[in-house]
Design a protein around this motif. Structure first.
Motif, PDB file in Angstrom:
ATOM      1  N   MET A 102      29.619  15.365   8.816  1.00  0.00           N
ATOM      2  CA  MET A 102      29.459  15.964  10.136  1.00  0.00           C
ATOM      3  C   MET A 102      28.742  17.306  10.029  1.00  0.00           C
ATOM      4  O   MET A 102      27.782  17.581  10.765  1.00  0.00           O
ATOM      5  N   ALA A 103      29.195  18.160   9.114  1.00  0.00           N
ATOM      6  CA  ALA A 103      28.584  19.478   8.950  1.00  0.00           C
ATOM      7  C   ALA A 103      27.134  19.366   8.492  1.00  0.00           C
ATOM      8  O   ALA A 103      26.264  20.114   8.959  1.00  0.00           O
ATOM      9  N   THR A 104      26.863  18.420   7.603  1.00  0.00           N
ATOM     10  CA  THR A 104      25.491  18.238   7.115  1.00  0.00           C
ATOM     11  C   THR A 104      24.555  17.838   8.241  1.00  0.00           C
ATOM     12  O   THR A 104      23.437  18.363   8.355  1.00  0.00           O
ATOM     13  N   ARG A 105      25.002  16.920   9.091  1.00  0.00           N
ATOM     14  CA  ARG A 105      24.132  16.509  10.199  1.00  0.00           C
ATOM     15  C   ARG A 105      23.912  17.654  11.181  1.00  0.00           C
ATOM     16  O   ARG A 105      22.792  17.852  11.666  1.00  0.00           O
ATOM     17  N   ILE A 106      24.967  18.408  11.478  1.00  0.00           N
ATOM     18  CA  ILE A 106      24.806  19.554  12.389  1.00  0.00           C
ATOM     19  C   ILE A 106      23.785  20.538  11.818  1.00  0.00           C
ATOM     20  O   ILE A 106      22.862  20.970  12.505  1.00  0.00           O
ATOM     21  N   GLU A 107      23.968  20.902  10.546  1.00  0.00           N
ATOM     22  CA  GLU A 107      23.055  21.860   9.914  1.00  0.00           C
ATOM     23  C   GLU A 107      21.621  21.325   9.899  1.00  0.00           C
ATOM     24  O   GLU A 107      20.673  22.055  10.205  1.00  0.00           O
ATOM     25  N   THR A 108      21.455  20.050   9.557  1.00  0.00           N
ATOM     26  CA  THR A 108      20.109  19.468   9.461  1.00  0.00           C
ATOM     27  C   THR A 108      19.417  19.453  10.815  1.00  0.00           C
ATOM     28  O   THR A 108      18.257  19.877  10.941  1.00  0.00           O
ATOM     29  N   GLU A 109      20.097  18.964  11.833  1.00  0.00           N
ATOM     30  CA  GLU A 109      19.486  18.883  13.159  1.00  0.00           C
ATOM     31  C   GLU A 109      19.204  20.272  13.716  1.00  0.00           C
ATOM     32  O   GLU A 109      18.129  20.520  14.288  1.00  0.00           O
ATOM     33  N   PHE A 110      20.139  21.185  13.538  1.00  0.00           N
ATOM     34  CA  PHE A 110      19.951  22.528  14.074  1.00  0.00           C
ATOM     35  C   PHE A 110      18.812  23.258  13.382  1.00  0.00           C
ATOM     36  O   PHE A 110      17.957  23.875  14.034  1.00  0.00           O
ATOM     37  N   GLU A 111      18.777  23.207  12.056  1.00  0.00           N
ATOM     38  CA  GLU A 111      17.746  23.925  11.312  1.00  0.00           C
ATOM     39  C   GLU A 111      16.362  23.305  11.504  1.00  0.00           C
ATOM     40  O   GLU A 111      15.352  24.014  11.401  1.00  0.00           O
ATOM     41  N   ARG A 112      16.313  22.008  11.799  1.00  0.00           N
ATOM     42  CA  ARG A 112      15.029  21.379  12.108  1.00  0.00           C
ATOM     43  C   ARG A 112      14.451  21.990  13.396  1.00  0.00           C
ATOM     44  O   ARG A 112      13.236  22.207  13.497  1.00  0.00           O
TER      45      ARG A 112
END
Length: 399
Positions: A36-46
């Motif tokens: 969950m945290a990885t997807r949040i970080e990935t989508e947000f930083e993109r």
């Protein structure tokens, strides 16, 4: 000129935003929220390449319900400083008093907020918004009986459960805990008296006799052969907090009570072949009526988070408040698809219920309707007296 053509432009330093997320939600993937945290970080930083989002910093050790610890870290005085924290607005007043948080300049834009979440995130005396709402919570009853679902008062609930006349206990629920038992009393107070004046019930100087009588009736649904496992500590197990929900799922109790996310545990533990449609859920009637109060988990802005940090924090809460972000978290898309069960958390944004997957789910529309008129849980005063309230209430319910 030719030398300059070969030069790389200076790399812009990223703004680091460190955010511990509220942990008391279903770990749908069973991986301590890593996916969950990885997807949040990935989508947000993109979408925001100039921001380095760090969720759940590895050094974080604070208790999410200890305002002094949180304030110390937000002020940069602890071993693990961070910029924003997601925690319960029940301690909003104490966090403000500790000087660790500052008001948000505004809420995320174009969001249809549940009024209860905004109210719980607002410091009344200062009329200042200290939290951006994320999750709501309320007390529900889960059963397999339509009469139990329709019970609108505690007396009707008791009668409906008794009428089942099965060989298993009527109810399995943990009624203890320094936050839990006082919260149930306040919910019962709201059911009996209404939402106005609820803050006056946050006290140890006197307890309302009508409310206590109603809570005793609710607790009596747990009575089994002269004992009450809901009040004697049988279910008050930190290492096995899901026990009451599991017992109900396995048909070892006629009903259970708790937050809506208990559904996640129940559906994961249903006997083979039983359809989820057998489960009924409704707001818990804890007195002569059912007027739900809603707890709110919000994002709090650290007092040091200004300038570029504040800009990054605003971008983060805007992303987390979008219906599309809520949707994949609610539907547990971070978990393997074959074993995916929705989290059944309550979003603080009403427009999320119109997201396609949420709208198509059999339970989310019911949860939306059950909580639409819910009022806010008090956001100050309980922290300092909760243990005394627990002890007083336990003695009154279970001498």
């Amino acid at each position: 000129m030719s030398l300059l053509l070969g030069c790389e432009p200076p790399t812009q330093e990223k703004t680091v935003l460190r955010v511990p997320l509220y942990p008391y939600i279903p770990d749908a993937a069973g991986d301590r929220f890593n996916a969950m945290a990885t997807r949040i970080e990935t989508e947000f930083e993109r979408a925001h390449p100039d921001i380095d989002l760090v969720l759940n910093p590895s050094c974080f050790k604070d208790d999410f319900y200890e305002p002094a610890q949180i304030a110390r870290s937000l002020k940069g005085e602890g071993e693990c400083s961070y910029d924003v924290i997601e925690t319960d607005t029940a301690i909003l007043g104490e966090l403000v008093a500790e000087g660790g948080v500052r008001p948000w300049p505004r809420l995320p834009e174009n969001i249809d907020w549940h009024p209860s979440g905004v109210a719980a995130s607002t410091h009344t005396e200062q009329n200042a918004l200290y939290g951006v709402p994320h999750w709501l919570c309320g007390h529900f009853v889960m059963s397999r009986d339509e009469a139990v679902r329709q019970a609108g008062t505690v007396s009707a609930l008791v009668q409906a459960l008794e009428a089942r006349n099965t060989a298993v206990p009527d109810m399995a629920v943990n009624l203890l805990g320094s936050w839990n038992l006082p919260s149930l009393y306040l919910d019962a107070w709201a059911d009996a008296k209404g939402l106005e004046g609820l803050q006056s019930a946050v006290t140890t100087s006197s307890y309302d006799s009508e409310v206590l009588q109603s809570l005793r009736a609710f607790a009596s649904t747990c009575d089994v052969s002269g004992s009450n496992p809901c009040l004697d500590g049988t279910y008050d197990l930190e290492e096995n907090a899901d026990l009451p929900a599991r017992l109900f799922a396995e048909n070892k109790a006629d009903a259970t009570a708790g937050y809506s996310e208990r559904l996640h545990v129940i559906l994961k533990n249903l006997p083979a072949g039983e359809s989820p449609s057998a489960i009924k859920i409704s707001s818990a009637p804890l007195a002569d009526g059912s007027r739900p109060i809603l707890f709110t988990d919000s994002y709090f802005l650290g007092v040091r988070c200004t300038g570029e940090c504040e800009r990054a924090a605003l971008a983060f809460v805007q992303y987390m408040s979008q219906a599309s972000t809520f949707e994949w978290i609610l539907m547990s898309e971070d978990a393997p698809e074959a074993a995916r069960v929705p989290r059944y958390l309550l979003p603080a944004a009403l427009d999320v219920y119109e997201a396609p997957a949420v709208r198509a789910d059999p339970f989310y529309p019911i949860l939306a309707e059950e909580t639409r008129n819910g009022g806010p849980f008090p956001n100050s005063g309980l922290y300092g007296i909760r243990k005394q309230m627990r002890d007083d209430l336990k003695l009154s319910l279970h001498p």
